[in-house]
Enzyme design. Sequence first.
Site, PDB file in Angstrom:
ATOM      1  CG  HIS A  83      -2.176  -0.790   0.880  1.00 21.48           C
ATOM      2  ND1 HIS A  83      -3.054  -1.217   1.830  1.00 21.48           N
ATOM      3  CD2 HIS A  83      -2.678  -1.236  -0.286  1.00 21.48           C
ATOM      4  CE1 HIS A  83      -4.043  -1.881   1.266  1.00 21.48           C
ATOM      5  NE2 HIS A  83      -3.833  -1.904  -0.013  1.00 21.48           N
ATOM      6  CG  HIS A 132      -4.686 -12.932  -5.147  1.00 25.10           C
ATOM      7  ND1 HIS A 132      -5.206 -11.721  -4.786  1.00 25.10           N
ATOM      8  CD2 HIS A 132      -4.577 -12.907  -6.503  1.00 25.10           C
ATOM      9  CE1 HIS A 132      -5.420 -10.981  -5.864  1.00 25.10           C
ATOM     10  NE2 HIS A 132      -5.042 -11.675  -6.927  1.00 25.10           N
ATOM     11  CG  HIS A 156      -5.032 -13.975 -10.591  1.00 28.22           C
ATOM     12  ND1 HIS A 156      -5.691 -13.148  -9.717  1.00 28.22           N
ATOM     13  CD2 HIS A 156      -5.604 -15.199 -10.470  1.00 28.22           C
ATOM     14  CE1 HIS A 156      -6.639 -13.848  -9.098  1.00 28.22           C
ATOM     15  NE2 HIS A 156      -6.598 -15.093  -9.525  1.00 28.22           N
ATOM     16  CB  THR A 238     -10.119 -10.347  -7.639  1.00 21.31           C
ATOM     17  OG1 THR A 238      -8.702 -10.146  -7.616  1.00 21.31           O
ATOM     18  CG2 THR A 238     -10.464 -11.452  -8.611  1.00 21.31           C
ATOM     19  CB  THR A 239      -8.251  -5.381  -6.435  1.00 22.06           C
ATOM     20  OG1 THR A 239      -7.688  -5.166  -7.729  1.00 22.06           O
ATOM     21  CG2 THR A 239      -7.548  -6.540  -5.761  1.00 22.06           C
TER      22      THR A 239
END
Length: 366
Positions: A83, A132, A156, A238-239
Amino acid sequence: MLSVLLLLGGLAPALPAGPHWTYEGPHGQQHWHEGHPECGGRAQSPIDIGTARAQPDPSLPPLQLEGYEHPESPGLTLANNGHTGERRGENRGVPGAPALLTPCPTAVLALPPSLRLRGLPHTFTAVQLHFHWGRPGHAAGAEHLLDGHRAPAEMHVVHFDSERFSDASAAQQQPGGLAVLGVLLEVGDDPHPAYDNILRHLGSISYAGQTVAIPSFSIQELLPAHLDRYYRYNGSLTTPPCFQSVLWTLFPQPVRISRAQLEQLQGSLYSTEEAEPDEPQLLVDNFRAPQELNQRLVLSSFPREPEGYSTGEVIAIIFGAVAGCVGLFLAVYFGTKRMRARRAQAQDVVFKASSRRSPLDTGHPR
Ligand SMILES: *[C@@H]1O[C@H](CO)[C@@H](O)[C@H](O)[C@H]1NC(C)=O
């Protein structure tokens, strides 16, 4: 996170970062749709694939990979996309590194455009791959589930439709603009040498925003052997921003890495930057909960097991039947034997009784 990472390698102009999000807490997945409306859509990913309900489609061709064995690039860039800058509510790029414009926590490997994917309606070009995972000591971290089972991790490989779009950033907002290959990672006895090409470098990118150039290697070896066996459905990133633009391919055959390799993935990266004054935070549990299937179809490229009986089940049924017959035979055999014995005993009693009774009988008047 896919969207973010698409921007790796200077592919595209910057997207607005959008509201801050996390997996848990006040900005967690339940709230993603508040700042990113598509996250509340009806074609979201990941999903829990009910394997018995997937519809076999013999027209789905084997996937063909071009250029995966020898990426045309001397080195590949691996990044800790933690982040970055989020704590200060800003989105700084990583100086001198590929643009990572929206904070999104994972390990991401940029892929050169010489990697192509065929076997879909158009030709797709690779952009990046990422992971993930869960947390140390926990077995669950994949995004897609098979019959409710969550594998320890998932990789992915992200591609965009390079026939219709000039770059991934343009493609990611259009239906069918992206194609993602989903590979489930399970734990096996041996370390996987191809995964080691990535995992052994994680220690060099412990902190968010760090990157390292790693030697090129065969990306194909990261994938399962059977590229002709897969599930296909239409879904999303998926985000956040959860764009519903992904043709998903999920392989039912997992790839096995060792427990030590899984622990490397779970325990090497911080989601925080080196310069942050607070205690470093491990980057863990970066997977989204399964989403509603709604009216969507899940296709499978391979036929269903005949009537749901596997070889093991057939053997069990035969054994069961044989055991049942033997049991029945024994029951009948011993039952008959006991009945005969009882009958013989009864006759004996009658005989004895009658022989006992005879003298009494004689003492009573008839
Ligand atoms: C995905 O959507 C396209 C149209 O956008 C459709 O042609 C295709 O059949 C869909 N695929 C699946 C697996 O439902």
